[in-house]
Design a protein around this motif. Structure first.
Motif, PDB file in Angstrom:
ATOM      1  N   UNK A  54       0.858  -1.287  -0.090  1.00 41.79           N
ATOM      2  CA  UNK A  54      -0.069  -0.015   0.152  1.00 41.79           C
ATOM      3  C   UNK A  54       0.779   1.267   0.124  1.00 41.79           C
ATOM      4  N   UNK A  55       2.324   1.186  -0.194  1.00 36.01           N
ATOM      5  CA  UNK A  55       3.033   2.457   0.031  1.00 36.01           C
ATOM      6  C   UNK A  55       2.683   3.214  -1.198  1.00 36.01           C
ATOM      7  N   UNK A  56       2.442   4.375  -1.119  1.00 34.68           N
ATOM      8  CA  UNK A  56       2.102   5.483  -2.027  1.00 34.68           C
ATOM      9  C   UNK A  56       3.360   6.219  -2.633  1.00 34.68           C
ATOM     10  N   UNK A  57       3.771   5.734  -3.739  1.00 29.44           N
ATOM     11  CA  UNK A  57       4.718   6.559  -4.502  1.00 29.44           C
ATOM     12  C   UNK A  57       4.559   7.605  -5.122  1.00 29.44           C
ATOM     13  N   UNK A  58       5.173   8.748  -5.089  1.00 30.10           N
ATOM     14  CA  UNK A  58       5.063  10.077  -5.647  1.00 30.10           C
ATOM     15  C   UNK A  58       6.080  10.458  -6.773  1.00 30.10           C
ATOM     16  N   UNK A  59       6.206  10.801  -7.858  1.00 34.54           N
ATOM     17  CA  UNK A  59       7.231  11.222  -8.663  1.00 34.54           C
ATOM     18  C   UNK A  59       7.517  12.717  -8.496  1.00 34.54           C
ATOM     19  N   UNK A  60       8.836  12.934  -7.858  1.00 36.93           N
ATOM     20  CA  UNK A  60       9.055  14.571  -7.691  1.00 36.93           C
ATOM     21  C   UNK A  60       8.957  15.000  -9.162  1.00 36.93           C
ATOM     22  N   UNK A  61       8.401  16.237  -9.203  1.00 36.59           N
ATOM     23  CA  UNK A  61       8.173  17.152 -10.549  1.00 36.59           C
ATOM     24  C   UNK A  61       6.951  16.460 -11.306  1.00 36.59           C
TER      25      UNK A  61
END
Length: 69
Positions: A54-61
């Motif tokens: 369930x970890x949410x990954x967010x792409x910087x930019x």
């Protein structure tokens, strides 16, 4: 002293374009064997959630732009 990122311990993780292709758990996580490795598509939306932990990954930019568009 900072604690290493552990798979399944964090609900949100920022990644950079240089970290792609993205998989969970990432090689830098101290519990790299927390669950089977899964590759996540993050390029188009800028976000991806691991179906195992369930970890949410967010792409910087944000999302990557397609070349020529």
């Amino acid at each position: 002293m900072t604690r290493p990122i552990r798979c399944c311990d964090q609900s949100h993780t920022e990644v950079e374009a240089k970290d792609l292709p993205l998989c969970c758990p990432t090689p830098g996580m101290s519990r790299w064997n927390g669950h089977p490795r899964v590759f996540l598509k993050i390029e188009e939306t800028g976000e991806a959630r691991c179906p195992y932990c369930g970890t949410l990954y967010a792409l910087k930019g944000g999302p990557l732009k397609a070349a020529g568009h």
